[in-house]
Design an enzyme around this catalytic site. Sequence first.
Site, PDB file in Angstrom:
ATOM      1  CG  ASP A   1      -2.478   6.925  -3.309  1.00 50.39           C
ATOM      2  OD1 ASP A   1      -3.478   6.226  -3.492  1.00 50.39           O
ATOM      3  OD2 ASP A   1      -1.795   6.896  -2.259  1.00 50.39           O
TER       4      ASP A   1
ATOM      5  CD  GLU B   1      -6.557   5.441  -4.497  1.00 57.79           C
ATOM      6  OE1 GLU B   1      -5.905   4.784  -3.669  1.00 57.79           O
ATOM      7  OE2 GLU B   1      -7.404   6.296  -4.182  1.00 57.79           O
TER       8      GLU B   1
ATOM      9  CD  GLU C   1      -2.746   2.121  -3.347  1.00 58.45           C
ATOM     10  OE1 GLU C   1      -3.680   2.917  -3.464  1.00 58.45           O
ATOM     11  OE2 GLU C   1      -1.788   2.332  -2.555  1.00 58.45           O
TER      12      GLU C   1
ATOM     13  CG  HIS D   1      -1.783   1.116   1.433  1.00 64.22           C
ATOM     14  ND1 HIS D   1      -1.855   1.847   2.602  1.00 64.22           N
ATOM     15  CD2 HIS D   1      -2.697   1.662   0.596  1.00 64.22           C
ATOM     16  CE1 HIS D   1      -2.775   2.785   2.478  1.00 64.22           C
ATOM     17  NE2 HIS D   1      -3.297   2.703   1.265  1.00 64.22           N
TER      18      HIS D   1
ATOM     19  CG  HIS E   1      -2.991   9.414   0.402  1.00 68.59           C
ATOM     20  ND1 HIS E   1      -3.681  10.209   1.301  1.00 68.59           N
ATOM     21  CD2 HIS E   1      -3.767   8.313   0.202  1.00 68.59           C
ATOM     22  CE1 HIS E   1      -4.821   9.614   1.626  1.00 68.59           C
ATOM     23  NE2 HIS E   1      -4.894   8.462   0.980  1.00 68.59           N
TER      24      HIS E   1
HETATM   25  O1  G3P Z   1      -6.294   1.354  -2.943  1.00 68.44           O
HETATM   26  C1  G3P Z   1      -6.465   1.138  -1.593  1.00 68.44           C
HETATM   27  C2  G3P Z   1      -6.163   2.359  -0.789  1.00 68.44           C
HETATM   28  O2  G3P Z   1      -4.985   2.951  -1.270  1.00 68.44           O
HETATM   29  C3  G3P Z   1      -7.263   3.359  -0.801  1.00 68.44           C
HETATM   30  O3  G3P Z   1      -7.110   4.298   0.191  1.00 68.44           O
HETATM   31  O4  G3P Z   1      -6.646   6.527   0.991  1.00 68.44           O
HETATM   32  O5  G3P Z   1      -4.862   4.814   1.088  1.00 68.44           O
HETATM   33  O6  G3P Z   1      -5.538   5.770  -1.092  1.00 68.44           O
HETATM   34  P1  G3P Z   1      -5.972   5.398   0.281  1.00 68.44           P
HETATM   35 MG    MG Z   2      -4.345   4.552  -2.502  1.00 68.36          MG
END
Ligand code: G3P
Ligand code: MG
Length: 251
Positions: free
Chosen positions: A44, A117, A42, A15, A57
């Site tokens: 952002d 993401e 993953e 993450h 993020h």
């Molecule tokens: O994709 C899962 C997670 O990354 C979504 O929440 O806020 O950490 O981007 P966040």
């Molecule tokens: Mg995310």
Amino acid sequence: MGGAAPWRWPRVLAHRCGGGLAPENTLAGLEAARACGCRGVEFDAMLSADGVPVLIHDETLERTTNGSGAVAETPFAVLRRLDAGRWFDERFAGERIPALGEAAARCLALGLAVNLEIKPAAGHEAQTGRVVAELARALWRGQSLPPLSSSFSEEALAAAAVTAPELPRGLLVETVPADFRERCVCLGAIALHVGAEGLDAATVAAVRGAGLHVLVYTVNDAQQAAALFDWGVDCIVTDHPERIKEPAAAG
Ligand code: G3P
Ligand code: MG
């Protein structure tokens, strides 16, 4: 919808590149994730003021950099000079905000699969979906495993679907809505990405029964991850990939 096609990505994704091991959404995070044996990440992606997708993020710079203000109002050249590592640990001082292109290149070099993401700043939903999808298509062109693009913003996902329909998409939600199936059909999404809190086996079965893959975030406990895999969850997203053992291929 028929049954889901086989799951193609690793079953454990780090993450924000592995935010428990290194500063989130950085190249150092990619290296740390790979070093502990993780095979996918993953992260952002948000647009700078001049439209460059960068890994970050929050909509503002304060929490994860030594800058201030809105990402969407800051040009890439300025974002680039910021320190995105020291807030996490002095060892990471000098770590930069990566451009999506750099992160993709490093992932390909390290053999890391990607859940990309799309994280639009408010008011930039369609533009972010379009720009990120266009770039992702170019960056992963010819690769056997494309990135799985996801977003909480259905407007961003719809724009990504128009721009690069061939790239797989997932809809991000906190909890599974009653109309998940219709919303995923509308976006051409192959997966629902769901928060772990309150999720139960019956709900996972219902989503899988609709022909969708299920990803669960953010799971940092090995026992919880094992239970989720037993329920049929395809993939979990964790800050601590070093703690979670990847099970056999998903069905
Ligand atoms: O994709 C899962 C997670 O990354 C979504 O929440 O806020 O950490 O981007 P966040
Ligand atoms: Mg995310």
